[in-house]
Write a protein that holds these residues in place. Structure first.
Motif, PDB file in Angstrom:
ATOM      1  N   TYR A 112       0.861  -1.179   0.000  1.00 37.58           N
ATOM      2  CA  TYR A 112       0.000   0.000   0.000  1.00 37.58           C
ATOM      3  C   TYR A 112       0.897   1.227   0.000  1.00 37.58           C
ATOM      4  CZ  TYR A 112      -3.344   3.522   1.399  1.00 37.58           C
ATOM      5  OH  TYR A 112      -4.111   4.657   1.431  1.00 37.58           O
ATOM      6  N   LYS A 113       0.736   2.074  -0.997  1.00 39.08           N
ATOM      7  CA  LYS A 113       1.528   3.303  -1.146  1.00 39.08           C
ATOM      8  C   LYS A 113       3.031   3.040  -1.059  1.00 39.08           C
ATOM      9  CE  LYS A 113      -1.889   6.735   0.173  1.00 39.08           C
ATOM     10  NZ  LYS A 113      -2.209   7.847   1.089  1.00 39.08           N
TER      11      LYS A 113
ATOM     12  N   THR B 158      -3.112  -0.402  -3.311  1.00 39.40           N
ATOM     13  CA  THR B 158      -3.286   1.041  -3.139  1.00 39.40           C
ATOM     14  C   THR B 158      -4.567   1.546  -3.808  1.00 39.40           C
ATOM     15  OG1 THR B 158      -0.897   1.335  -3.043  1.00 39.40           O
ATOM     16  CG2 THR B 158      -2.213   3.306  -3.477  1.00 39.40           C
TER      17      THR B 158
END
Length: 76
Positions: free
Chosen positions: A25-26, A53
């Protein structure tokens, strides 16, 4: 400094090919293997070993959920 992993390396940590159950995520990779909600590498319609994400907008939670998971690396 955190180790880095490619998308191909992340894809192997899907709970099927190896024991690890990781998601990104990110740009940060998290170990979600201890979560009962990620049993066998699947969480509702999401699969481990991927960058999720873009899928968070559809989730019933915000990104604070990642605070409970261990960071294992960065996605390159």
């Amino acid at each position: 400094m955190l180790p880095t992993f490619t998308k191909s390396q992340l894809a192997l940590r899907n709970g099927q090919d190896r024991e690890e159950i990781w998601i990104a995520y990110k740009g940060v990779i998290y170990d979600v293997g201890k979560s009962r909600l990620w049993k066998n590498g699947k969480h509702y319609e999401h699969w481990a070993g991927q960058d999720l994400t873009s899928e968070l907008a559809d989730a019933p939670h915000n990104d604070a959920v990642f605070e409970k998971f261990t960071v294992v690396g960065q996605l390159t």
